[in-house]
Scaffold this motif. Sequence first.
Motif, PDB file in Angstrom:
ATOM      1  N   ALA A  15       1.331  -1.150  -4.925  1.00 35.72           N
ATOM      2  CA  ALA A  15       0.252  -2.076  -5.256  1.00 35.72           C
ATOM      3  C   ALA A  15       0.350  -2.550  -6.714  1.00 35.72           C
ATOM      4  O   ALA A  15       1.029  -1.932  -7.547  1.00 35.72           O
ATOM      5  N   ASP A  53      -2.635   4.160  -3.054  1.00 37.32           N
ATOM      6  CA  ASP A  53      -2.873   2.736  -2.808  1.00 37.32           C
ATOM      7  C   ASP A  53      -3.726   2.495  -1.557  1.00 37.32           C
ATOM      8  O   ASP A  53      -4.667   1.696  -1.570  1.00 37.32           O
ATOM      9  N   ALA A  54      -3.352   3.136  -0.467  1.00 39.34           N
ATOM     10  CA  ALA A  54      -4.053   2.879   0.788  1.00 39.34           C
ATOM     11  C   ALA A  54      -5.490   3.371   0.723  1.00 39.34           C
ATOM     12  O   ALA A  54      -6.404   2.744   1.287  1.00 39.34           O
ATOM     13  N   GLN A  74       0.820  -1.208   0.000  1.00 43.83           N
ATOM     14  CA  GLN A  74       0.000   0.000   0.000  1.00 43.83           C
ATOM     15  C   GLN A  74       0.856   1.261   0.000  1.00 43.83           C
ATOM     16  O   GLN A  74       0.475   2.271   0.566  1.00 43.83           O
ATOM     17  N   ALA A 109      -6.659   8.077   2.783  1.00 47.49           N
ATOM     18  CA  ALA A 109      -6.524   6.751   3.376  1.00 47.49           C
ATOM     19  C   ALA A 109      -7.097   6.692   4.783  1.00 47.49           C
ATOM     20  O   ALA A 109      -7.347   5.608   5.310  1.00 47.49           O
ATOM     21  N   ALA A 143      -7.449   0.789  -1.231  1.00 52.50           N
ATOM     22  CA  ALA A 143      -7.672  -0.444  -0.476  1.00 52.50           C
ATOM     23  C   ALA A 143      -8.857  -0.333   0.471  1.00 52.50           C
ATOM     24  O   ALA A 143      -9.459  -1.344   0.835  1.00 52.50           O
TER      25      ALA A 143
END
Length: 324
Positions: free
Chosen positions: A158, A60-61, A55, A248, A64
């Motif tokens: 990722a 990315d985070a 992540q 995030a 997710a």
Amino acid sequence: MALPDFFLVGAPKAGTTALHAALVPHPGLYLSKVKEPKYFLCADEPPARPGQQGQRGPGDAHSAREWVWRRGDYEALFADAPAGALLGESTPFYLYDRGAQERLRAAVPDAKLIAVVRDPVDRAYSNWMHLWSDGLEPIGDFVQACRAEDARVADGWAPFWHYRRLGRYGEQLRHLYSLFPREQVLVLRYRQLVDEPQQTLDTVCSFLGVEHGHAVSAPPENVRPFVPATRRNLALAKLVRAGAAAGAYFPPRVWRAASVPLLRALHSRGTARPRLGVDQRREVLAPLVDDIRELEELTGQSFADWLGDEGRGEFRARQRPASA
């Protein structure tokens, strides 16, 4: 509750969105309204938290946080399916992720799997363009971004950042065939979906065992404009990356809503996608040649057109007569 009967497993930026949309109207099928639930990427284990392995790339985070990772939430995606309909979902990273393939085999060994593959250089370029035009990719040169791939993978970015690796279909399919009988796997080419949509959709319906004639068109892919690296655009992109990092820690809908005006501003001055030069294409292609040969061996099909010095580009370019 039942798990899906079929999956669109890959590849990203290879037409899975178009195929998903074309199958949705079929009365004998029910596809989850969440197009990429990603459940089998983790299956009852929450995705890594911000800054953890897997992540660490921009956004990315935040992304997710949108994964449907709890079994109950995943099953609920199919709660409204009509009786007798085949259930399906589309997560194009399942083809790439070996763990996802193994989880699919353990949970739904009789599932049918559809993989759409695309010229790996064109796919990678489209992947990079998607992230660059949305302000997340910090490297404004496609080839330089590919050169950074190994370091990014090692640092835990990722899979969507794995530009060349996502196009190694030969090794991905070889692993999939070790888990599922070949008669449960349908491999399509992106060019089939674009150039022969009706015939290709009939092939998919035959594979799934449902009537022809209900899935009749594959809509064009959602192509982003190329965003030039002006000072204005670079500043906007930095804001996008900062916002995605902060996102995030908030519900996904918060950053999604906040990012709309930034993305609109970025895309407002977009231009046509530049074509890759011969030297650029050759450099990105070189590490993939052996895998293309493996794909040919596995499928019994020729992919010689992928080995040339010119790709077919984005969806609109695919409308021109094929040269191969």
